[in-house]
Scaffold this motif. Sequence first.
Motif, short mmCIF file in Angstrom:
data_model
loop_
_atom_site.label_atom_id
_atom_site.label_comp_id
_atom_site.label_asym_id
_atom_site.label_seq_id
_atom_site.Cartn_x
_atom_site.Cartn_y
_atom_site.Cartn_z
N ASN A 199 0.80 -1.22 0.00
CA ASN A 199 0.00 0.00 0.00
C ASN A 199 0.83 1.27 0.00
N ILE A 200 1.96 1.22 0.71
CA ILE A 200 2.70 2.48 0.87
C ILE A 200 4.09 2.46 0.26
N SER A 201 4.45 1.41 -0.49
CA SER A 201 5.80 1.47 -1.06
C SER A 201 5.76 1.64 -2.57
N LYS A 202 6.77 2.34 -3.04
CA LYS A 202 6.86 2.64 -4.46
C LYS A 202 7.94 1.80 -5.10
N SER A 203 8.93 1.39 -4.28
CA SER A 203 10.03 0.61 -4.84
C SER A 203 9.99 -0.82 -4.30
N LEU A 204 10.62 -1.72 -5.02
CA LEU A 204 10.69 -3.11 -4.59
C LEU A 204 11.47 -3.22 -3.28
N ILE A 244 -2.30 -2.86 11.02
CA ILE A 244 -1.26 -2.21 10.21
C ILE A 244 -1.75 -2.04 8.77
N PHE A 245 -2.44 -3.07 8.29
CA PHE A 245 -2.95 -2.98 6.91
C PHE A 245 -3.91 -1.79 6.77
N ILE A 246 -4.82 -1.66 7.75
CA ILE A 246 -5.79 -0.55 7.67
C ILE A 246 -5.07 0.79 7.72
N LEU A 247 -4.09 0.89 8.65
CA LEU A 247 -3.32 2.15 8.74
C LEU A 247 -2.61 2.44 7.42
N SER A 248 -2.02 1.38 6.83
CA SER A 248 -1.27 1.59 5.59
C SER A 248 -2.22 2.00 4.47
N PHE A 249 -3.43 1.47 4.54
CA PHE A 249 -4.40 1.81 3.51
C PHE A 249 -4.78 3.29 3.59
N ILE A 250 -4.88 3.76 4.85
CA ILE A 250 -5.15 5.20 5.04
C ILE A 250 -3.92 5.99 4.60
N GLY A 251 -2.74 5.47 5.00
CA GLY A 251 -1.48 6.14 4.66
C GLY A 251 -1.22 6.20 3.18
N ARG A 252 -1.80 5.25 2.45
CA ARG A 252 -1.61 5.17 1.01
C ARG A 252 -1.97 6.50 0.33
N GLY A 253 -3.08 7.09 0.82
CA GLY A 253 -3.52 8.37 0.27
C GLY A 253 -2.49 9.47 0.52
N ILE A 254 -1.74 9.32 1.63
CA ILE A 254 -0.78 10.37 1.98
C ILE A 254 0.57 10.14 1.29
N PHE A 255 1.07 8.87 1.37
CA PHE A 255 2.41 8.59 0.84
C PHE A 255 2.46 8.49 -0.66
N LYS A 256 1.48 7.83 -1.21
CA LYS A 256 1.51 7.62 -2.65
C LYS A 256 0.74 8.74 -3.31
N ARG A 257 1.29 9.28 -4.32
CA ARG A 257 0.65 10.32 -5.09
C ARG A 257 0.60 11.64 -4.37
N ILE B 85 2.35 -1.16 -9.00
CA ILE B 85 3.38 -2.13 -8.65
C ILE B 85 4.56 -1.42 -7.98
N PRO B 86 5.01 -1.93 -6.82
CA PRO B 86 6.12 -1.26 -6.15
C PRO B 86 7.45 -1.65 -6.80
N LEU B 87 7.75 -0.98 -7.90
CA LEU B 87 8.99 -1.26 -8.61
C LEU B 87 9.34 0.00 -9.39
#
Lengths: 257, 238
Positions: A199-204, A244-257, B85-87
């Motif tokens: 949910n919150i990571s952009k890189s592998l 943690i999953f729920i928090l990350s799902f909320i965090g997704r809106g903040i961290f990603k994009r 995708i996280p890549l």
Amino acid sequence: MEGILPQLLVGIFISAAASLLGVFAILKRMSLVGDALSHVALPGIALALFLKINPFLGALAFLFFSAFGIWILEYRTKLSVDTIVGVFFTASLAVGALFIPEFEILEALFGNIAKLTSTDILVSVALSLALILVLLSVHKKLALHMVSQDMASSIGINSKQLEFIFLMLFSLGVALGIKFIGALLMGALIIIPAAAAKNISKSLHGFMVLSVAFGILSAISGVYLASIYNLPPGPIFILSGTAIFILSFIGRGIFKR
Amino acid sequence: MSISKEPILKVKDLAVKFNEEKILDGLNFEINEGEVLAVIGPNGAGKTTLFKALLGMRPYDGEINWRKDLRIGYVPQRMEIETDIPLTVLEFLRLRGSENFSKEKAKEAVKSVLLKEEILDSGLGEVSVGQRQRILIAWALLGKPQVLLFDEPTADIDISGQESIYQLLHHLQDKYNLTIILISHDLNVVYKYAEKVLCLNRRLICFGLPQDVLNSEQIEKLYGGGHAFYHHLGGHQH
């Protein structure tokens, strides 16, 4: 309270290995197969109990055998692997439920980390570590294979061999988790931390690191809270992971994009 | 010196089967170093299958002889990935596992396909389809290929984007003396960029210079009426 340290140690190593597996299971979009595969451990446990050998060995043998079966099916038949896995592996849950003695069934389904021998600790830690090392050593090829099988095989990566290695590692991970969390929840031990990390990571790299961190965090809170309130750690682990999953799902809106 | 006059690829009596059905049959052709060969044909003609056979990714009958120790790059038609995708692009290039990979090499590679180096930090799933195609070319270039197999996407990329991809390939061909085999759905591309054309519909329909072989009769054979071309084909061999 004196038992909490070995439990923590085992919990941390097993969930680190499982959550790293989860990264690749999610990349391959095989979370369902993973979940069903964990049920195959049950008849293995039943047989081991009947033969009075270590249930871990029974579970591991059945898992390896089934993973091998999946691997063959994937290349040999035109049937959908998902369907076959769905049918036969749920059936093995039923077989397990019938044949595992009643007083053992709860432990097999939900795990019991309270009574750990020093051999249990050593084997769990060593095998988890081995799993992590092997997985890290093939992770680039594995990720490429999961992103584009065509590109992987165009540079000579052997897809069949790689899938075999992954399925065997997956089986080992599931077998290790049985004691900690039980056959029913093992799929979640693998998938939830990775799903939260995704949910919150952009890189592998971030995906892998966060997944392991979330896995370890869930393990610590699972073992710790369980010991305080005298509850089984498995369900608590899953609940912390879900939080943690729920928090990350909320965090997704903040961290990603 | 005389070696370079030898074809870089010789294909003889190539046939590929899928469940007893012949997807490709009786293919014979050659390609020389530095040439651009366009493979054309209707959907289901076996174009991508031909590529996979050439890359050794699927079993075949007959002979495929590449020149010895040749490095071949492959740009697949498409890549089904999730947008989240996280890549990163940099990580994707690193996954190739090329020798001495470094961020500098990755920068060079994306610059050589005319992308900005900032794209390395973008997610592979969030770049545009056109950009992703260039990234796939950069990925292939990291292997320092002498031959590039390029499978053109059918509908994902707009015409102007497609045009610039071919200009790019043309530029790379000059720069690295690449031999290029491309699958194309666009006859204009073939006229403009290809030295040789191979018309395929499970069998070889035509092979030669675009201006020689792409007459209306051949096009009719290739794309028109389902059974007609087999009927006409008797003895058409190279």
